[in-house]
Write a protein that holds these residues in place. Structure first.
Motif, PDB file in Angstrom:
ATOM      1  N   GLY A  91      19.884 -25.980  -1.942  1.00  0.00           N
ATOM      2  CA  GLY A  91      18.660 -25.345  -2.403  1.00  0.00           C
ATOM      3  C   GLY A  91      17.947 -26.193  -3.425  1.00  0.00           C
ATOM      4  N   HIS A 101      20.447 -18.064  -2.196  1.00  0.00           N
ATOM      5  CA  HIS A 101      19.510 -19.189  -2.284  1.00  0.00           C
ATOM      6  C   HIS A 101      20.258 -20.460  -1.949  1.00  0.00           C
ATOM      7  CE1 HIS A 101      16.273 -21.757  -3.890  1.00  0.00           C
ATOM      8  NE2 HIS A 101      17.225 -22.462  -4.456  1.00  0.00           N
ATOM      9  N   PRO A 102      19.790 -21.264  -0.997  1.00  0.00           N
ATOM     10  CA  PRO A 102      18.527 -21.150  -0.282  1.00  0.00           C
ATOM     11  C   PRO A 102      18.559 -20.294   0.983  1.00  0.00           C
ATOM     12  CG  PRO A 102      19.600 -23.202   0.307  1.00  0.00           C
ATOM     13  CD  PRO A 102      20.504 -22.523  -0.695  1.00  0.00           C
ATOM     14  N   ARG A 141      19.001 -17.091   1.779  1.00  0.00           N
ATOM     15  CA  ARG A 141      18.483 -15.718   1.842  1.00  0.00           C
ATOM     16  C   ARG A 141      19.316 -14.839   2.771  1.00  0.00           C
ATOM     17  NH1 ARG A 141      13.887 -14.518  -0.392  1.00  0.00           N
ATOM     18  NH2 ARG A 141      13.265 -12.943   1.109  1.00  0.00           N
TER      19      ARG A 141
END
Lengths: 282, 218
Positions: free
Chosen positions: A91, B34-35, B37
């Motif tokens: 992320g 995250h990332p 979801r």
């Protein structure tokens, strides 16, 4: 005025897997608004606010852009293509700090027992032994080798405390990679990177990255582990003073353990990569 | 007992912290918030239609609100954490649990905005966060003048654990705590509790630990 040498470098601007159609990811690079999006043909494009397309490279799960004329190809990371490794996108995390400070923190070992307590370090095992640092002119990179450190939980897959060996590598001005003892395979290194997108001189988006030998740990656990480590650093990074990274001696007093940082700063200065840096006029 | 967990979530940390303080072992299941979801996926919504974390599962019991989880853990392993028995005290603890929701939608959202790019009206979040902190500061200052340190009564309670995470993490969202001295002292009291655990952004009190080698004559 941004130095040309800064404009001519590659910087990460998005995770490739999350790039959508126009306008895609609306972000900025070196203070300039950009859009990262997929064209109708499926290619990834990066445009400035003026509609000008800039140089793009896709590598290591990320989109890399260069606002000027690329001074060289993006750095090589052969391990990313090695069979058996798991590539883990962790992320993106925004940090209110100089992009150079984010990289420098990644290169530092001495803070492990205090910031990553009981994971990457533990008191009283705080000593950083001597290690070697070079600016390798052939590849134009900073390397630190023969770094050894005692770690209670070096990786998600580590069962207990081990002395971990590290190699650190500054592969681009805002991208660093470390190689560390792999708990699962004694003849291989785990590869962990930090790719930093300079939004402004004191603001960045940070993409942690991993290429590991670990067939067992669920993906979400690996992501949590790396995010835990990086977010332990975030509050420290946001409180460092001065905000910009000083490239000249005098502002901060380095110690033996800071050799990598010293070399990184020297390398940045020599190349004129002063975006996010504090340079005192001679 | 299974906690569907995200390492960076203040609400998940509430539950991890409460369990640690009570000596309850949780089986943590990492959710790729995250990332990835993953908490919005159809599979996860089967477990929690709200698509939120944390989720606590104990046999047939499925809880989706972190404050309810605090009540449950305290009922099982430490009823003294529920506050004193008087109607006033019990109700005030409930008031703080609801107040922790306000902290989450102000300071908590500011943090997700600044850190993980969540969409939010950041100025409104921070303003609402400061209003909450002023309320908290006024209350905790009064409490200190009365010779106490925790939110309700003389001992720590689920009220403290519910409110602590988003307050301690406020600087992550650009809200500094330097103007709130009573809040800072209260945080220190919470961080000093036996079996306290940290999370990224909340460091343990190194300075309260004995220095390495001190008294290491043996």
């Amino acid at each position: 005025m941004i130095p040309q040498a800064v404009l001519d470098q590659w910087y990460p601007v998005a995770m490739t897997s999350l790039v959508g159609p126009w306008p895609g990811r609306e972000t900025q690079l070196l203070g300039r608004p950009i859009m990262v999006f997929k064209t109708q043909s499926g290619a990834v494009s990066v445009q400035t606010a003026q509609g000008q397309a800039v140089a793009v490279t896709l590598a290591y799960g990320h989109v890399w852009a260069c606002l000027g004329t690329p001074a060289q190809d993006l750095f090589a990371l052969p391990e990313a293509a090695q069979p058996g490794r798991r590539l883990v996108d962790c992320g993106v995390v925004r940090v209110k700090c100089s992009p150079l400070r984010a990289v420098e923190n990644f290169l530092d070992i001495a803070h492990f027992p205090f910031v990553h307590t009981d994971v990457l370090g533990a008191e009283p095992h705080t000593e950083v032994g001597r290690y070697e640092v070079q600016i390798r002119d052939d590849v134009d990179e900073v390397w630190a080798t023969k770094v050894h450190f005692y770690q209670p939980q070096a990786a998600k897959s580590a069962a207990g405390g081990i002395v971990t060996e590290y190699m650190y590598r500054v592969a681009a001005p805002t991208a660093a990679v470390l190689y560390k003892t792999c708990p699962n395979r004694t003849n291989e290194w785990d590869v962990i990177g930090i790719f930093v997108q300079p939004l402004a001189e004191d603001l960045c988006d940070v993409y942690p990255y991993m290429a590991l030998f670990d067939d067992v740990t669920p993906q979400a656990d690996l992501i949590h582990f790396q995010q835990m480590i990086f977010l332990q650093d975030r509050s420290i990074l946001e409180n460092q003073i001065p905000r910009l990274l000083p490239l000249d001696p005098g502002m901060e007093i380095p110690t033996q353990a800071d050799l990598t940082s010293v070399a990184y700063r020297r390398w940045l200065k020599r190349k004129g990569l002063t975006y996010g840096a504090q340079v005192v006029a001679a | 007992m299974i906690l569907y967990d995200y390492i960076l979530s203040a609400s998940c940390y509430k539950v991890r912290l409460m369990a640690a303080l009570l000596g309850i072992k949780l089986d943590l299941v990492a959710v790729d918030f995250h990332p990835g979801r993953a908490h919005k996926s159809a599979a996860f919504r089967d477990l929690n239609p709200a698509g939120s974390i944390p989720v606590l599962v104990d046999g047939d019991l499925v809880l989706t609100e972190s404050t309810a989880m605090l009540v449950y853990l305290a009922q099982i392993a430490g009823p003294q954490w529920l506050g004193e028995a008087s109607p006033q005290s019990a109700a005030r603890v409930q008031n703080w649990l609801a107040f922790s929701g306000r902290l989450n939608s102000s300071l908590g959202l500011a943090r997700l905005h600044d850190m993980l790019h969540f969409p939010a009206d950041i100025t409104a979040c921070r303003t609402a966060g400061h209003l909450c902190l002023r309320e908290l500061e006024a209350h905790l200052t009064q409490v200190r003048l009365e010779g106490r340190i925790f939110l309700e009564g003389t001992a720590p309670s689920i009220a403290d654990i519910a409110c602590f995470p988003n307050v301690a993490l406020a600087p992550d969202g650009g809200v500094e705590l330097r103007d709130y001295p009573s809040v800072r002292l209260w945080q220190r009291a919470v961080r000093s509790l036996p079996q306290f655990i940290e999370m990224p952004g909340i460091h343990r009190l190194h300075d309260l630990k004995p220095a390495p080698h001190s008294g290491a004559a043996a």
